[in-house]
Design an enzyme around this catalytic site. Structure first.
Site, PDB file in Angstrom:
ATOM      1  N   MET A  18       0.772  -1.240   0.022  1.00  0.00           N
ATOM      2  CA  MET A  18       0.041   0.037  -0.024  1.00  0.00           C
ATOM      3  C   MET A  18       0.875   1.224  -0.034  1.00  0.00           C
ATOM      4  SD  MET A  18      -2.841  -1.171   2.840  1.00  0.00           S
ATOM      5  CE  MET A  18      -3.784   0.347   2.629  1.00  0.00           C
ATOM      6  N   HIS A  19       0.051   2.468  -0.296  1.00  0.00           N
ATOM      7  CA  HIS A  19       0.839   3.880  -0.107  1.00  0.00           C
ATOM      8  C   HIS A  19       2.051   4.365  -1.032  1.00  0.00           C
ATOM      9  CE1 HIS A  19      -1.225   2.881   3.869  1.00  0.00           C
ATOM     10  NE2 HIS A  19      -0.632   2.245   4.341  1.00  0.00           N
ATOM     11  N   ASP A  65      -2.539  -4.612   0.357  1.00  0.00           N
ATOM     12  CA  ASP A  65      -2.418  -6.063   0.808  1.00  0.00           C
ATOM     13  C   ASP A  65      -3.093  -6.272   1.907  1.00  0.00           C
ATOM     14  OD1 ASP A  65      -0.779  -4.345   2.155  1.00  0.00           O
ATOM     15  OD2 ASP A  65       1.104  -5.192   1.865  1.00  0.00           O
TER      16      ASP A  65
END
Ligand code: ADP
Length: 503
Positions: free
Chosen positions: A84-85, A243
């Site tokens: 992520m991110h 995830d």
């Protein structure tokens, strides 16, 4: 060989590009992974080249199809997941402008302060569900704006890692709500981009892709990508999820009351909610779930099973975990007054404190290594209890079941201690393929093989073991109360010690 449809889950993690093929009953038909490396061009930086993701994924998709003895026609739909991110910036022609800045990059401290200043910390938490953390995407965008203005000036599209794979597969930008909410540019309630946050940060809304629910079809495989991967042009691709949310789908943590706990090196608690609840101080993450119309809380403990690993490596090198843990079986619950604080690498939830430190407290000459081991297992369980307390305090109702995974869950004793301390039924499940499995289930819903995500989970995930709270559940509450008092009593000293060491 049957011509049963297959579901393809693609997971672009920090360490590898994985392709997983399952059948509609959830059986793994084939799986392939291509390793990826991380670059740290400067201290605190963490980057990867999106082109490497794509090359790795093409190779894994080809290997997975070959491993299944299948061609692309068997694949009913594709689900995407991944780290992520991470920030991916593309120009008007869809070319990558700079290496992706990853979730574990720490360069954006000043930009986080600035986001809090511009929006107000409380308002930020109210809208997005989260405080500004260096790992999130929004501060990274500001960092590029301030430090690489020539890159920023050419930016036209912002994507997350798995959505870059989608872009290469389909040629169109799109994103799902779960991963999108991890940018902290999202309005948690409306499940899409927040005009207020975007305007406060000066980020053009047209740079951000349209958003979709996890099982919704976003796009289809292009002829060009089909030629490269062996997939069939036109194969539908669903939204998928970051995830954490895809992993939760993969273990069936989709309904409120079923909480997923990962007892790995770090510890994660993931609790689905039916409303966009937030922890008012931002001590928990609150994101959209990959399940339509659901959200989730998440808490992260930095040294969970990592604490046992450190303990073993330091005080019992060469001893296997089973032997070390079996010594602790004979020690009574509460370790005869010995407590362990698991803050070996600082802490995140419930105490966002990089200066927090680990400790054994209450040592006497009576205590042996077995007590110290049990205290580690219990201290980690108390840390999880802290996260459960925060989640329940923020409005999650009854916790009916805890689904546990991760290396520490291999220990029967640790599972029992967790069930007793958390006072909840703890179960293990049969699925071990993590986020890629969850992404494949979301693809199955998109393809119409299951009517919804709950049904997909019920059709494929089985419970393999249970631990119910036993007699020790009644012993732990006063010990937990003492554990809870220790960090507040010591926090000032941790800070003072850091100053002394720094000096
Ligand atoms: P990661 O989170 O790094 O992917 P894992 O989920 O595999 O790692 O967890 C690894 C940790 O699990 C080890 O550091 C150890 O603390 C713990 N572990 C592994 N096997 C056992 C065992 N048999 N009993 C107790 N703990 C174990």
């Amino acid at each position: 060989m049957t011509d049963q449809p297959l579901l393809l889950g693609l997971d672009i993690s920090t360490t590898g590009a994985k392709a997983l093929l399952i059948d509609p009953a959830g059986r793994v038909v084939s799986s392939a992974s291509t390793p990826l490396t991380l670059s740290t061009p400067r201290p605190l930086w963490s980057e990867q080249n999106p082109e490497d993701w794509w090359r790795g994924m093409v190779s894994s998709i080809r290997q997975a199809l070959a491993g299944a003895g299948a061609d692309g026609r068997r694949v009913a739909a594709i689900g995407l997941t991944g780290q992520m991110h991470g920030l991916v910036m593309l120009d008007s022609g869809g070319r990558v402008l700079r290496p992706a800045i990853l979730w574990n990059d720490q360069r954006t401290g000043p930009q986080c302060d600035e986001i809090r200043r511009r929006l107000g910390r409380q308002r930020l938490i109210q809208i997005t569900g989260n405080d500004a953390l260096t790992g999130f995407t929004a501060p990274k965008i500001l960092w590029v704006q301030q430090n690489e203005p020539e890159v920023y000036a050419r930016c036209r599209h912002i994507l997350l890692p798995k959505d870059y794979i989608r872009y290469r597969l389909a040629g169109e930008p799109a994103m799902d709500c779960a991963d999108g909410s991890g940018t902290i540019l999202f309005d948690l309630k409306t499940r899409t981009w927040s005009p207020e946050v975007l305007s406060a940060l000066g980020i053009p809304a047209e740079w951000l892709p349209p958003t979709y629910e996890g099982p919704q079809i976003t796009s289809r495989v292009s002829a060009e990508a089909a030629a490269e991967t062996g997939l069939l042009a036109g194969t539908p691709i669903v939204g998928g999820g970051g995830d954490q949310s895809a992993q939760a789908v993969g273990v069936g943590a989709v309904e409120p009351g079923i909480v997923a706990v990962t007892l790995g090196t770090s510890g994660v608690v993931f609790a689905a909610t039916e409303a966009p609840l937030v922890e008012p101080e931002g001590r928990l993450h609150a994101f959209c779930h990959a399940v339509p119309g659901r959200w989730h809380f998440m808490g992260v403990m930095l040294s969970a099973a990592g604490s046992l690993q450190w303990h073993r490596d330091t005080l019992a090198p060469g001893t296997d975990f089973d032997t070390l843990v079996s010594e602790a079986e004979g020690v009574p619950a509460g370790s005869e007054g010995l407590f362990f604080l698991p803050y070996l690498t600082g802490e995140r939830t419930p105490y966002p404190d990089p200066l927090a430190r680990g400790a054994w407290i209450g040592l006497t000459v009576r205590h042996t290594r077995a007590h110290m081991t049990r205290a580690v297992l219990e201290g980690v369980a108390f840390g999880f209890k802290d996260m459960f307390a925060l989640i329940q305090g923020a409005g999650l109702g009854e916790i009916r079941q805890v689904r546990i995974s991760g290396g520490g869950a291999r220990s029967r004793l640790w599972r029992q201690i967790m069930a007793d301390v958390l006072n909840a039924e703890l179960v293990t499940v049969n699925t071990t393929e993590g986020a890629a499995f969850g992404a494949a289930l979301l693809a199955g819903v998109g393809a119409g093989l299951y009517p919804d995500v709950d049904t997909a989970c019920r059709a494929t995930i089985q419970i393999t073991g249970r631990a119910a709270p036993g007699a020790d559940a009644a012993v732990y509450p006063p010990y937990y109360e003492r554990y809870r008092a220790l960090y507040p009593a010591l926090a000032g000293e941790f800070k003072a010690i850091a100053a002394v060491v720094g000096a």
